[in-house]
Design a protein around this motif. Structure first.
Motif, short mmCIF file in Angstrom:
data_model
loop_
_atom_site.label_atom_id
_atom_site.label_comp_id
_atom_site.label_asym_id
_atom_site.label_seq_id
_atom_site.Cartn_x
_atom_site.Cartn_y
_atom_site.Cartn_z
N ALA A 284 8.51 10.45 -36.68
CA ALA A 284 9.91 10.85 -36.84
C ALA A 284 10.26 12.03 -35.92
CB ALA A 284 10.19 11.21 -38.31
N ILE A 285 9.27 12.84 -35.59
CA ILE A 285 9.49 13.96 -34.65
C ILE A 285 9.69 13.43 -33.23
CG2 ILE A 285 8.37 15.95 -33.54
CD1 ILE A 285 6.87 16.41 -36.26
N VAL A 286 8.80 12.51 -32.85
CA VAL A 286 8.77 12.06 -31.45
C VAL A 286 9.86 11.02 -31.13
CG1 VAL A 286 7.37 10.90 -29.70
CG2 VAL A 286 6.30 12.56 -31.24
N ALA A 287 10.13 10.10 -32.08
CA ALA A 287 10.99 8.95 -31.75
C ALA A 287 12.36 9.33 -31.19
CB ALA A 287 11.12 8.04 -32.97
N PRO A 288 13.13 10.21 -31.85
CA PRO A 288 14.47 10.49 -31.30
C PRO A 288 14.42 11.06 -29.88
CG PRO A 288 14.29 11.27 -33.57
CD PRO A 288 12.91 10.89 -33.14
N SER A 289 13.46 11.95 -29.61
CA SER A 289 13.33 12.52 -28.26
C SER A 289 12.92 11.44 -27.26
CB SER A 289 12.28 13.64 -28.24
OG SER A 289 12.67 14.66 -29.10
N HIS A 290 12.00 10.60 -27.68
CA HIS A 290 11.52 9.53 -26.80
C HIS A 290 12.67 8.61 -26.39
CE1 HIS A 290 8.78 6.58 -25.13
NE2 HIS A 290 9.16 5.66 -25.99
N TYR A 291 13.50 8.24 -27.37
CA TYR A 291 14.61 7.32 -27.06
C TYR A 291 15.68 8.02 -26.23
CZ TYR A 291 12.20 4.42 -30.45
OH TYR A 291 11.25 3.68 -31.10
N THR A 292 15.85 9.30 -26.44
CA THR A 292 16.83 10.05 -25.64
C THR A 292 16.32 10.21 -24.20
OG1 THR A 292 17.54 11.23 -27.62
CG2 THR A 292 18.13 12.21 -25.49
N TYR A 293 15.05 10.56 -24.07
CA TYR A 293 14.46 10.77 -22.73
C TYR A 293 14.46 9.46 -21.92
CZ TYR A 293 11.11 12.36 -19.19
OH TYR A 293 10.50 12.71 -18.00
N ASN A 294 14.19 8.35 -22.59
CA ASN A 294 14.11 7.05 -21.91
C ASN A 294 15.39 6.23 -22.13
OD1 ASN A 294 11.19 6.98 -20.93
ND2 ASN A 294 10.98 7.58 -23.08
N PHE A 295 16.50 6.95 -22.22
CA PHE A 295 17.75 6.32 -22.62
C PHE A 295 18.16 5.16 -21.71
CE2 PHE A 295 22.37 5.94 -22.89
CZ PHE A 295 22.53 5.83 -24.25
N GLU A 296 18.09 5.38 -20.40
CA GLU A 296 18.56 4.34 -19.48
C GLU A 296 17.75 3.05 -19.65
OE1 GLU A 296 21.29 4.22 -17.78
OE2 GLU A 296 21.70 6.20 -18.64
N ALA A 297 16.43 3.19 -19.76
CA ALA A 297 15.56 2.01 -19.85
C ALA A 297 15.79 1.25 -21.15
CB ALA A 297 14.10 2.43 -19.75
N LYS A 298 16.19 1.96 -22.19
CA LYS A 298 16.29 1.35 -23.52
C LYS A 298 17.74 1.17 -23.97
CE LYS A 298 11.89 3.38 -25.10
NZ LYS A 298 11.10 2.21 -25.46
#
Lengths: 386, 386
Positions: A284-298
């Protein structure tokens, strides 16, 4: 849709009172190792239910498997298996006990000198000692898959193993076992299963229309039942859908024909190793940042998820995708799960660098669905999660 | 959610070029019976693809299995199996060929005097001769389940059989095989799979929230890809989702924990027996009348289906439920499937009575999810479908 192979031979016995089926499912002449964890099964009545059905079978108990199944402890159990000619392992517990049973199943049939090599040499286990499970904590899906994660304190390693020979022969899923699970672990279980689905879904579209909808079905169900599970674990409709969703989230089905990510887990594991934060909470800590950081790809999948799972129909693709990340983080908050590293430790400075250093040290080959994320990317993602 | 048991050991090899996997999956020393239907596999190239991978294995061919697998023909194949010590059956075809292989698998190991008793005595087959399939026509789901329906012209019987020993060892699902399937059969396949889902879903709510959503996922996917499959069978995204949806519609998963109906199939079978109407088309004839006749009992699920699958959000529960039946019938029409018995025969008068008479004669115990429908109810339903 990508090409795929799928096979899952585990027999599921699901529902109220199914623990009594043990007698019918276990071979009469089995010499059983009854594997369990910290002893909660002796307090909540599950131990009595299990042993009452075993009849006159030979049973040796081995308890004390810890939350991240520890190699040293499992080696003690392996000694028992060898000395007492155990023919069948019955794991009564959550993912850690079941993962431990998988290691023991493989190690008992391993002919090499050092069973740790099953993990370090990435051996695909073709045949293990037969084992079955009685699930006491819905979360990991280990009860219907052939994967396992083992921790070795001595070397600070946490490694995965698996193989077609490591499916449970059968697993008993009685939703009533959740009555006595603490709120914290229920919230962890929901978060774990939810993130398992995201890891296999939040990538990029490949025309796997059915798989997308199946994944969304599990997410929608978890969202629907989560508040009810936390409010009243004796609500059978909520409990049964929670339990079956956790199993379906990681029994292999929804990953077939699609790319998978699993970067959230890779980074999360390091936060557990560094700070002892519960596995689900690191996700839950990592997921929101991961999706924000990789926003274009996802972006495309994030928008689809926002629309279908969260009913976000207003705005551009970008706006719906951004809103979907916010809703996901809100969902974790509603479960009582904090989503920033600083909520768990004051000592978070330098964590991004440390995670990157660890990945680099291991000769990491790239994370995510494109295997393109570098240690430096992981550093940025973890920093965004401070 | 009702209690359930689930196990499905069939290995699925899905995707382009998977027929070449036969060499790896089939035992080298197998003595194979290659079972197929009317010979279309010799015209569309699948026969060449299959035989090219079999290498120097001993293979005996047996073709000519008809659309409703006929007992007399299968008994000829059984003679070949016995005389030539066949050890493995490879079924290359659609549901009829695969159903035929299941009968042969059971009959080859049957020790009684008359193999027809496997069907009349409802024997649950625990172990059969190993068999695998190469699916050439997505529709029935037989490639990933353990059921079979066999027809005997001599006695005008059409009976079901099955058992845990009758799952295919493996099934090869290459979506490119649909390129050469006639439109009529593609439309039949979509209708068959769609109705399979409805039979396991359109009953009454039992709190099986996840199963409902999984069923709806298959329906939504079939609706999405159906026009594309019919317009261009070489559209791989459409073809692959069509094929995987057909398999998932009847591999057991969505029926677990829920009541099932199957009355549409029971009545449909009689229309095939009486008029030779394609199986799938009989389902499209019966389903709308069945849901209208049993409207009160199925209202909640009809409304849920209307809302989630057809996006019918306006109106009362009753109005949404009624609209859902109309949309279902429209869907069949869009596939080019007529939904009235009079579209298929001018000689329909008396059919309702005849179906009722046949059900009564067999000592029918009640149809539908409550096993409460009488022969007289079936008569009314069939009459509504004139």
């Amino acid at each position: 849709m990508n090409n795929f192979q799928y096979q899952n031979p585990t027999k599921i016995l699901f529902g109220k009172g199914q623990i009594a089926s043990l007698d019918k499912e276990l071979p009469r002449d089995a010499n059983i190792l009854l594997l369990y964890g910290g002893g909660s099964i002796k307090r909540n009545g599950i131990y009595e239910q299990v042993t009452a059905t075993l009849g006159d079978r030979k049973v040796v108990e081995f308890g004390g498997i810890p939350a991240n199944p520890e190699y040293a402890k499992l080696m003690e159990a392996l000694k028992v298996i060898r000395e007492l000619d155990i023919t069948y392992i019955l794991a009564v517990g959550g993912g850690s006990v079941i993962d431990g049973a998988k290691f023991l199943s493989a190690a008992a049939r391993y002919t090499g000198d050092d069973p740790w090599k099953i993990l370090t040499d990435n051996i695909s286990v073709k045949e293990g000692l037969p084992f079955a499970t009685v699930l006491t904590l819905p979360a990991t899906g280990s009860e219907m898959n052939s994967g396992s994660v083992i921790t070795r304190a001595e070397t600070k390693e946490k490694l995965a193993m698996g193989g077609p020979g490591l499916f449970p022969v059968f697993s008993i899923l009685d939703p009533e076992v959740i009555h006595s699970i603490p709120q914290r672990q229920l919230a962890n279980g929901i978060t774990d299963a939810f993130t398992h689905v995201l890891e296999q879904y939040m990538t990029y579209p490949t025309g796997a229309l059915l798989q997308d909808r199946l994944a969304e079905s599990i997410l929608q169900t978890l969202i629907e039942v989560a508040p009810k599970v936390l409010e009243d674990p004796t609500d059978y409709t909520a409990a049964s859908n929670f339990m079956w969703s956790c199993t379906m989230a990681l029994n292999g089905l929804i990953s077939k024909g699609v790319p998978t990510d699993w970067a959230v887990h890779a980074m999360g594991h390091e936060l557990t190793a560094l700070y002892g934060i519960d596995h689900a909470r690191t996700l839950a800590i990592v997921a929101p940042s991961h999706y924000t950081y990789n926003f274009e790809a996802k972006r495309e999948k994030l928008a689809q998820y926002g629309e279908r799972v969260w009913n976000i129909t207003e705005g551009s693709t970008e706006e719906r995708a951004r809103a979907a990340i916010v809703r996901t983080e809100d969902f974790f908050h509603q479960l009582g799960i904090d989503t920033k590293l600083s909520d768990y430790t004051d000592d978070y400075e330098g964590t991004g660098e440390e995670v990157a250093r660890r990945f680099t040290e291991r000769g990491w080959k790239g994370l995510g669905e494109h295997r393109s994320l570098t240690p430096s990317d992981a550093e940025q993602i973890v920093k965004m999660a401070y």
